[in-house]
Enzyme design. Sequence first.
Site, short mmCIF file in Angstrom:
data_model
loop_
_atom_site.label_atom_id
_atom_site.label_comp_id
_atom_site.label_asym_id
_atom_site.label_seq_id
_atom_site.Cartn_x
_atom_site.Cartn_y
_atom_site.Cartn_z
N CYS A 125 2.46 1.36 13.25
CA CYS A 125 1.05 1.70 13.48
C CYS A 125 0.71 1.35 14.93
O CYS A 125 -0.27 0.69 15.22
CB CYS A 125 0.13 0.98 12.50
SG CYS A 125 0.24 -0.80 12.54
N GLY A 182 0.81 -1.21 0.00
CA GLY A 182 0.00 0.00 0.00
C GLY A 182 0.84 1.26 0.00
O GLY A 182 0.63 2.18 -0.80
N LYS A 183 1.82 1.31 0.90
CA LYS A 183 2.70 2.48 0.96
C LYS A 183 3.67 2.51 -0.21
O LYS A 183 4.05 3.58 -0.69
CB LYS A 183 3.45 2.50 2.29
CG LYS A 183 2.52 2.63 3.49
CD LYS A 183 3.29 2.60 4.79
CE LYS A 183 2.33 2.51 5.96
NZ LYS A 183 1.62 1.21 6.01
#
Length: 530
Positions: free
Chosen positions: A431, A312-313
């Site tokens: 996170c 995703g990143k």
Amino acid sequence: MSKERSSRGAGSSSKSGSRSSSRLGPEKSYAAKSRDPQRSTERRNASGNLIAPVGQKNFSNAKALPQHALHLERLLPELLSFEQPADRVVSRYFRSEPQLGNRDRALIAESAFAILRRKNELSQLAVSGEGSQARRLALLGLMSALTEGGLGSANRAESAIADLAHVLKPGEYEWLQHVSTVDRATLNPLVRNNLPDWLWDAFGKYPGEEAREELAKSLMQPALLDLRANTMKTTREQLLAEMNALGGRYQAIPTPYAPDGVRIMGKPALQNTVGFKAGMFEVQDEGSQLLSYLLAPKRGEMVVDFCAGAGGKTLAIGALMRSTGRLYALDTSERRLANLKPRQARSGLSNVHPVWIDSENDAKIKRLAGKIDRVLVDAPCSGMGTLRRNPDIKWRQTPAGLLELNEKQSNILASASRLLKPGGRLVYATCSLLPQENQAIAEAFLASHPNFEVVPAAEVLKPLFPKDALPVGCSLDNPWWQLWPHIHGTDGFFGAVFQKKASAPVADGEKEALTEKKVKTKKLEKAEKN
């Protein structure tokens, strides 16, 4: 990070889609597909009204049906054993029940995750009532999904109970009415805040006594559904227009902080949209989108996403680089990297190069030593910042498990730092909301690596927030970056930015790279002379 933290909105049988709804499509007839024997007889709700028999129109339009409670009862024992991640358990269950439609799956999954978010509270409420414990928990989970989960007629207990009219047996209507009036303030703090005692104590130290109840309350809410517009193919404005054209059931609005972010109010089946298939967007939490701006990659650079996961990143970084330069996506999981390939194909990026490594000490890493401009280490962590979307983590994680993660985080960060050129940028991120995974790791790295210096996150993000006195997530008290669910409405993220000093001593891996480069240069010079 070692696993992708996506919003469950882009598929019906994966983590990103187990909680999505197919409201975009025509209304399905539940009765036509049902195998539930409870539908074969007439039933009445608690008020004595006849519940529609099989096949009647109003039955197919019901918000909740007997089969939803039945499937939850079957799912809960394995889910509450906490032997495997909840999203994996739910996805596997749905694969075993192919007759379930997307709307069925959305309600069942949202109810299951509501039970995990509020396990202490709902378990205490389920002590009373009739029927099995699993049945009572299932009804409470459905009630939560039909209110806070946004899948019911309105966000009120009365509306949720009405939406459950086809499900409730005699006595259950009055019981739900009673438990919905319980004053949560009278419950024990651990019960009403739905946290294990060690995590409740940790939040009391950081962010502190005054903030921890607000934080705990925010972690009990369903996660927001955020998209990142793929600027290689569209703009945020175009994506907003496309998503709002889906119909009146959904609304797309700009995210407050991320410049390419779109927030979806509602639960569309995104995997069915033309935009998703064409790679116009990726499901990505706004906090995760902002993390790419801490790295701030430039066109033509050599960049490494050290713990790429499903990418995703990586894709966000590649878009910022405008598909130029070279972007390595490293991960120890071949399965996660395999999930990156179709996403990369949809994105249109040509500068992404997935690389499987066996560990942070893989020989492939040594070959890149001293050659890289920027490195992102989104380290494996407890995931305590993602409890809105992964609520089982708070019940599965332990303080002993955190200690093991801390050692891994330090080792990965040290290994990744060897890749950088002098003047290169290193970003360490998690996170997590816990200091032992965040500030403590960053400070220990600085103490053991004098060839690196910290760069204040406020300085890095200032171009993104030119009108703000202080960029989002930044502080005057420290150089770190921290997003909080109860303050920013995102997942919880931490980031630390380091820069390798220009006069930094050359590490062993870099010496090998320089020696190899000199040898190649001499060979070329000799070939030219000949």
